[in-house]
Design a protein around this motif. Structure first.
Motif, mmCIF file in Angstrom:
data_model
loop_
_atom_site.group_PDB
_atom_site.id
_atom_site.type_symbol
_atom_site.label_atom_id
_atom_site.label_comp_id
_atom_site.label_asym_id
_atom_site.label_seq_id
_atom_site.Cartn_x
_atom_site.Cartn_y
_atom_site.Cartn_z
ATOM 1 N N SER A 50 0.847 -1.186 0.000
ATOM 2 C CA SER A 50 0.000 0.000 0.000
ATOM 3 C C SER A 50 0.887 1.242 0.000
ATOM 4 C CB SER A 50 -0.901 0.022 1.233
ATOM 5 O OG SER A 50 -1.386 1.323 1.452
ATOM 6 N N ASN A 51 0.734 2.082 -1.006
ATOM 7 C CA ASN A 51 1.524 3.312 -1.047
ATOM 8 C C ASN A 51 1.248 4.187 0.165
ATOM 9 O OD1 ASN A 51 2.841 2.692 -3.417
ATOM 10 N ND2 ASN A 51 1.268 3.620 -4.699
ATOM 11 N N VAL A 52 0.015 4.169 0.644
ATOM 12 C CA VAL A 52 -0.369 5.006 1.782
ATOM 13 C C VAL A 52 0.279 4.510 3.075
ATOM 14 C CG1 VAL A 52 -2.333 5.779 3.190
ATOM 15 C CG2 VAL A 52 -2.564 5.631 0.713
ATOM 16 N N LEU A 53 0.392 3.204 3.248
ATOM 17 C CA LEU A 53 0.880 2.630 4.507
ATOM 18 C C LEU A 53 2.351 2.216 4.471
ATOM 19 C CD1 LEU A 53 -2.203 0.352 5.241
ATOM 20 C CD2 LEU A 53 -1.610 2.481 6.401
ATOM 21 N N LYS A 54 2.939 2.139 3.294
ATOM 22 C CA LYS A 54 4.292 1.606 3.130
ATOM 23 C C LYS A 54 5.316 2.262 4.055
ATOM 24 C CE LYS A 54 6.344 0.067 -0.828
ATOM 25 N NZ LYS A 54 6.678 0.193 -2.238
ATOM 26 N N LYS A 55 5.189 3.571 4.262
ATOM 27 C CA LYS A 55 6.177 4.270 5.093
ATOM 28 C C LYS A 55 6.100 3.845 6.564
ATOM 29 C CE LYS A 55 3.234 8.333 5.367
ATOM 30 N NZ LYS A 55 3.082 9.701 4.927
ATOM 31 N N TYR A 56 5.066 3.103 6.933
ATOM 32 C CA TYR A 56 4.910 2.641 8.310
ATOM 33 C C TYR A 56 5.364 1.192 8.503
ATOM 34 C CZ TYR A 56 2.328 6.906 9.034
ATOM 35 O OH TYR A 56 1.978 8.223 9.111
ATOM 36 N N SER A 57 6.042 0.624 7.520
ATOM 37 C CA SER A 57 6.418 -0.788 7.612
ATOM 38 C C SER A 57 7.388 -1.045 8.765
ATOM 39 C CB SER A 57 6.986 -1.296 6.293
ATOM 40 O OG SER A 57 8.160 -0.587 5.947
ATOM 41 N N GLU A 58 8.343 -0.138 9.006
ATOM 42 C CA GLU A 58 9.274 -0.328 10.120
ATOM 43 C C GLU A 58 8.554 -0.199 11.465
ATOM 44 O OE1 GLU A 58 12.500 -1.389 10.036
ATOM 45 O OE2 GLU A 58 12.047 -1.678 7.912
ATOM 46 N N ALA A 114 -3.615 -4.594 17.859
ATOM 47 C CA ALA A 114 -4.360 -5.685 17.215
ATOM 48 C C ALA A 114 -5.485 -5.139 16.347
ATOM 49 C CB ALA A 114 -4.911 -6.641 18.268
ATOM 50 N N PHE A 115 -6.266 -4.208 16.882
ATOM 51 C CA PHE A 115 -7.362 -3.640 16.098
ATOM 52 C C PHE A 115 -6.845 -2.960 14.833
ATOM 53 C CE2 PHE A 115 -9.938 0.107 15.005
ATOM 54 C CZ PHE A 115 -11.037 -0.567 14.482
ATOM 55 N N SER A 116 -5.790 -2.161 14.967
ATOM 56 C CA SER A 116 -5.240 -1.454 13.803
ATOM 57 C C SER A 116 -4.796 -2.442 12.727
ATOM 58 C CB SER A 116 -4.052 -0.577 14.222
ATOM 59 O OG SER A 116 -4.461 0.408 15.131
ATOM 60 N N PHE A 117 -4.091 -3.483 13.129
ATOM 61 C CA PHE A 117 -3.613 -4.467 12.154
ATOM 62 C C PHE A 117 -4.756 -5.278 11.545
ATOM 63 C CE2 PHE A 117 0.890 -4.660 14.117
ATOM 64 C CZ PHE A 117 1.342 -3.706 13.226
ATOM 65 N N LEU A 118 -5.712 -5.684 12.357
ATOM 66 C CA LEU A 118 -6.845 -6.445 11.821
ATOM 67 C C LEU A 118 -7.673 -5.584 10.871
ATOM 68 C CD1 LEU A 118 -7.927 -8.507 14.944
ATOM 69 C CD2 LEU A 118 -6.731 -9.331 12.890
ATOM 70 N N TYR A 119 -7.768 -4.311 11.159
ATOM 71 C CA TYR A 119 -8.488 -3.399 10.268
ATOM 72 C C TYR A 119 -7.771 -3.316 8.923
ATOM 73 C CZ TYR A 119 -11.376 0.471 8.791
ATOM 74 O OH TYR A 119 -12.279 1.247 8.106
ATOM 75 N N ILE A 120 -6.445 -3.209 8.956
ATOM 76 C CA ILE A 120 -5.663 -3.171 7.715
ATOM 77 C C ILE A 120 -5.846 -4.465 6.938
ATOM 78 C CG2 ILE A 120 -3.291 -3.223 6.823
ATOM 79 C CD1 ILE A 120 -2.612 -1.171 9.073
ATOM 80 N N LEU A 121 -5.928 -5.573 7.640
ATOM 81 C CA LEU A 121 -6.069 -6.880 6.998
ATOM 82 C C LEU A 121 -7.415 -7.051 6.300
ATOM 83 C CD1 LEU A 121 -4.696 -9.636 6.593
ATOM 84 C CD2 LEU A 121 -5.737 -10.356 8.737
ATOM 85 N N PHE A 141 -4.894 3.490 11.649
ATOM 86 C CA PHE A 141 -3.525 3.236 12.099
ATOM 87 C C PHE A 141 -2.950 4.464 12.806
ATOM 88 C CE2 PHE A 141 1.073 2.469 11.445
ATOM 89 C CZ PHE A 141 1.162 1.199 11.978
ATOM 90 N N THR A 142 -3.134 5.635 12.221
ATOM 91 C CA THR A 142 -2.555 6.836 12.824
ATOM 92 C C THR A 142 -3.276 7.230 14.114
ATOM 93 O OG1 THR A 142 -3.836 8.266 11.323
ATOM 94 C CG2 THR A 142 -1.563 7.760 10.699
ATOM 95 N N PHE A 143 -4.596 7.041 14.184
ATOM 96 C CA PHE A 143 -5.295 7.281 15.453
ATOM 97 C C PHE A 143 -4.715 6.359 16.527
ATOM 98 C CE2 PHE A 143 -9.300 8.910 13.236
ATOM 99 C CZ PHE A 143 -9.099 10.215 13.638
ATOM 100 N N GLY A 144 -4.560 5.091 16.175
ATOM 101 C CA GLY A 144 -4.026 4.122 17.127
ATOM 102 C C GLY A 144 -2.634 4.486 17.602
ATOM 103 N N ILE A 145 -1.780 4.876 16.679
ATOM 104 C CA ILE A 145 -0.413 5.252 17.031
ATOM 105 C C ILE A 145 -0.425 6.453 17.975
ATOM 106 C CG2 ILE A 145 1.785 6.137 16.129
ATOM 107 C CD1 ILE A 145 1.097 3.133 15.567
ATOM 108 N N ARG A 146 -1.286 7.388 17.695
ATOM 109 C CA ARG A 146 -1.369 8.575 18.548
ATOM 110 C C ARG A 146 -1.781 8.194 19.978
ATOM 111 N NH1 ARG A 146 -4.771 12.500 15.818
ATOM 112 N NH2 ARG A 146 -6.417 12.242 17.340
#
Length: 151
Positions: free
Chosen positions: A57-65, A94-101, A123-128
């Motif tokens: 995902s171009n939108v999420l790729k920068k968050y791979s690390e 878990a919620f953020s990753f399952l949502y992405i999945l 993902f960004t809400f969760g990270i915050r």
């Protein structure tokens, strides 16, 4: 041709409006509260697929690390070697990753240009919500001589 373009634009507009109505901090908090240990296990079992989705995902790729760090935290939590983290943090990851999945979430992932916008928002809400816990985990890893590459 123009009719198809208009329909795609209308679909994108409708999806964007739906996202604004539903994807917000309150939605994330409500859904995180529903996460249980089985969801965390499912997340860990789906790590490869989730990581692949993020990378593709171009939108999420920068968050791979960052994704690797979050999976490392979950893994250390589940193994019992890192317990200085509240359940809310593990549930948020878990919620953020399952949502992405989930390809059929609020804005289906197959919609070109828009499909991953809601995933990014979640993902960004969760990270915050959990950024202090992420920093604490990374400090703990460093104190124990671990590196990010070992995640």
């Amino acid at each position: 041709m123009f009719g198809l373009k208009k329909k795609m634009n209308d679909l994108g507009t409708a999806a964007e409006e739906k996202k604004e109505e539903i994807v917000n901090e309150e939605y994330v908090k409500t859904e995180v509260a529903k996460i249980d240990d089985d969801d965390v296990k499912l997340t860990m079992d789906s790590q490869e697929e989730i990581s692949e989705t993020i990378l593709n995902s171009n939108v999420l790729k920068k968050y791979s690390e960052l994704g690797k760090v979050l999976f490392g935290m979950m893994k250390d939590y589940r193994k019992g070697v890192y317990n200085k983290v509240p359940w809310f943090t593990i549930a948020t990851i878990a919620f953020s990753f399952l949502y992405i999945l989930n390809p059929f979430d609020i804005i289906p992932d197959f919609i070109p240009g828009l499909g991953y916008i809601d995933d990014f928002a979640i993902f960004t809400f969760g990270i915050r919500f959990i950024q202090t816990d992420i920093h604490n985990y990374l400090d703990w890893k460093i104190e124990n001589g671990d590196t990010i590459e070992n995640l």
